[in-house]
Design a protein around this motif. Structure first.
Motif, PDB file in Angstrom:
ATOM      1  N   ILE A 118       0.859  -1.179   0.000  1.00 41.07           N
ATOM      2  CA  ILE A 118       0.000   0.000   0.000  1.00 41.07           C
ATOM      3  C   ILE A 118       0.895   1.229   0.000  1.00 41.07           C
ATOM      4  N   SER A 119       0.599   2.124  -0.901  1.00 43.88           N
ATOM      5  CA  SER A 119       1.406   3.331  -1.030  1.00 43.88           C
ATOM      6  C   SER A 119       1.222   4.234   0.183  1.00 43.88           C
ATOM      7  N   ARG A 120       2.299   4.876   0.585  1.00 41.93           N
ATOM      8  CA  ARG A 120       2.204   5.828   1.699  1.00 41.93           C
ATOM      9  C   ARG A 120       1.369   7.027   1.278  1.00 41.93           C
ATOM     10  N   TRP A 121       1.254   7.280  -0.035  1.00 44.17           N
ATOM     11  CA  TRP A 121       0.435   8.391  -0.518  1.00 44.17           C
ATOM     12  C   TRP A 121      -1.048   8.150  -0.241  1.00 44.17           C
ATOM     13  N   LEU A 122      -1.452   6.886  -0.248  1.00 43.75           N
ATOM     14  CA  LEU A 122      -2.841   6.568   0.085  1.00 43.75           C
ATOM     15  C   LEU A 122      -3.128   6.924   1.536  1.00 43.75           C
ATOM     16  N   VAL A 123      -2.254   6.527   2.414  1.00 45.73           N
ATOM     17  CA  VAL A 123      -2.423   6.852   3.842  1.00 45.73           C
ATOM     18  C   VAL A 123      -2.385   8.359   4.043  1.00 45.73           C
ATOM     19  N   LEU A 124      -1.444   9.021   3.377  1.00 50.54           N
ATOM     20  CA  LEU A 124      -1.334  10.476   3.488  1.00 50.54           C
ATOM     21  C   LEU A 124      -2.598  11.161   2.945  1.00 50.54           C
ATOM     22  N   GLY A 125      -3.102  10.678   1.824  1.00 46.12           N
ATOM     23  CA  GLY A 125      -4.303  11.272   1.232  1.00 46.12           C
ATOM     24  C   GLY A 125      -5.521  11.128   2.128  1.00 46.12           C
ATOM     25  N   ILE A 126      -5.708   9.956   2.697  1.00 48.95           N
ATOM     26  CA  ILE A 126      -6.842   9.745   3.601  1.00 48.95           C
ATOM     27  C   ILE A 126      -6.675  10.577   4.870  1.00 48.95           C
ATOM     28  N   SER A 127      -5.450  10.658   5.357  1.00 48.47           N
ATOM     29  CA  SER A 127      -5.194  11.473   6.555  1.00 48.47           C
ATOM     30  C   SER A 127      -5.472  12.949   6.287  1.00 48.47           C
ATOM     31  N   LEU A 128      -5.049  13.436   5.127  1.00 50.90           N
ATOM     32  CA  LEU A 128      -5.328  14.824   4.773  1.00 50.90           C
ATOM     33  C   LEU A 128      -6.825  15.074   4.632  1.00 50.90           C
ATOM     34  N   PHE A 129      -7.540  14.105   4.062  1.00 56.87           N
ATOM     35  CA  PHE A 129      -8.991  14.256   3.946  1.00 56.87           C
ATOM     36  C   PHE A 129      -9.649  14.301   5.322  1.00 56.87           C
ATOM     37  N   LEU A 130      -9.183  13.471   6.233  1.00 55.61           N
ATOM     38  CA  LEU A 130      -9.717  13.472   7.595  1.00 55.61           C
ATOM     39  C   LEU A 130      -9.491  14.831   8.256  1.00 55.61           C
ATOM     40  N   MET A 131      -8.280  15.376   8.114  1.00 57.96           N
ATOM     41  CA  MET A 131      -7.999  16.695   8.693  1.00 57.96           C
ATOM     42  C   MET A 131      -8.841  17.779   8.023  1.00 57.96           C
ATOM     43  N   PHE A 132      -8.978  17.698   6.706  1.00 57.59           N
ATOM     44  CA  PHE A 132      -9.800  18.662   5.985  1.00 57.59           C
ATOM     45  C   PHE A 132     -11.237  18.625   6.483  1.00 57.59           C
ATOM     46  N   GLN A 133     -11.792  17.427   6.645  1.00 59.39           N
ATOM     47  CA  GLN A 133     -13.166  17.296   7.108  1.00 59.39           C
ATOM     48  C   GLN A 133     -13.320  17.863   8.523  1.00 59.39           C
ATOM     49  N   TYR A 134     -12.361  17.613   9.380  1.00 58.29           N
ATOM     50  CA  TYR A 134     -12.419  18.117  10.750  1.00 58.29           C
ATOM     51  C   TYR A 134     -12.393  19.644  10.768  1.00 58.29           C
ATOM     52  N   PHE A 135     -11.421  20.227  10.055  1.00 58.23           N
ATOM     53  CA  PHE A 135     -11.305  21.690  10.057  1.00 58.23           C
ATOM     54  C   PHE A 135     -12.471  22.352   9.331  1.00 58.23           C
ATOM     55  N   LEU A 136     -12.997  21.716   8.311  1.00 58.89           N
ATOM     56  CA  LEU A 136     -14.173  22.249   7.639  1.00 58.89           C
ATOM     57  C   LEU A 136     -15.361  22.286   8.596  1.00 58.89           C
ATOM     58  N   GLY A 137     -15.508  21.252   9.417  1.00 60.10           N
ATOM     59  CA  GLY A 137     -16.568  21.251  10.424  1.00 60.10           C
ATOM     60  C   GLY A 137     -16.439  22.417  11.386  1.00 60.10           C
ATOM     61  N   ILE A 138     -15.207  22.721  11.802  1.00 58.51           N
ATOM     62  CA  ILE A 138     -14.973  23.851  12.713  1.00 58.51           C
ATOM     63  C   ILE A 138     -15.311  25.170  12.019  1.00 58.51           C
ATOM     64  N   VAL A 139     -14.861  25.338  10.783  1.00 51.91           N
ATOM     65  CA  VAL A 139     -15.115  26.576  10.038  1.00 51.91           C
ATOM     66  C   VAL A 139     -16.607  26.781   9.820  1.00 51.91           C
TER      67      VAL A 139
END
Length: 148
Positions: A118-139
């Motif tokens: 499994i590519s580390r980019w997949l993990v990084l991409g999902i992690s970035l999406f999780l952070m994006f979703q969290y911060f979008l909820g706050i905004v």
């Protein structure tokens, strides 16, 4: 019923047919199953849209259609249902966040023990999406709290 629903249905069907033709003509050069899948995903809702348009536009169904429109308008403005929609959206948001975090952990463990490549980019991409979703909820929360 609005003419826009009729035009949308026709547009979906024509786009689906166009994708079938493109997929058939390019079947030797590309994997056209993707195009065939999209075409089915467009033709089905297009046919349903046309069916709904003709069903609700007929004179014998006009009374029932008006009744449904009135009921839908009441449901959209009902305070209890608005609160339930907001609460269910929040619960779905939290469950989605937890599920994303769980997926990140599982993929990281699989990658760490070399169970699958499994590519580390997949993990990084999902992690970035999780952070994006969290911060979008706050905004969105802060924006709505200032607005209301």
């Amino acid at each position: 019923m609005k003419k826009g629903n009729l035009y949308t249905g026709i547009g979906f069907i024509l786009t689906g047919i166009l994708l079938i033709l493109i997929g058939y003509l390019l079947r030797e050069n590309i994997d056209s199953s993707f195009l065939f899948g999209w075409s089915g995903g467009l033709i089905g809702p297009g046919i349903l849209s046309l069916y709904k348009y003709y069903r609700w536009s007929s004179p014998e169904n006009a009374g029932e259609y008006e009744k449904r429109l009135k009921e839908e308008k009441i449901n959209l403005n009902d305070e209890r249902k608005i609160m339930l929609r907001d609460k269910s959206g929040r619960i779905a948001y939290v469950i989605g966040m937890l599920l994303l975090a769980l997926i990140i952990i599982i993929i990281s463990v699989i990658r760490m023990f070399d169970i699958a490549n499994i590519s580390r980019w997949l993990v990084l991409g999902i992690s970035l999406f999780l952070m994006f979703q969290y911060f979008l909820g706050i905004v969105v929360y802060r924006h709505l709290s200032k607005k209301l």
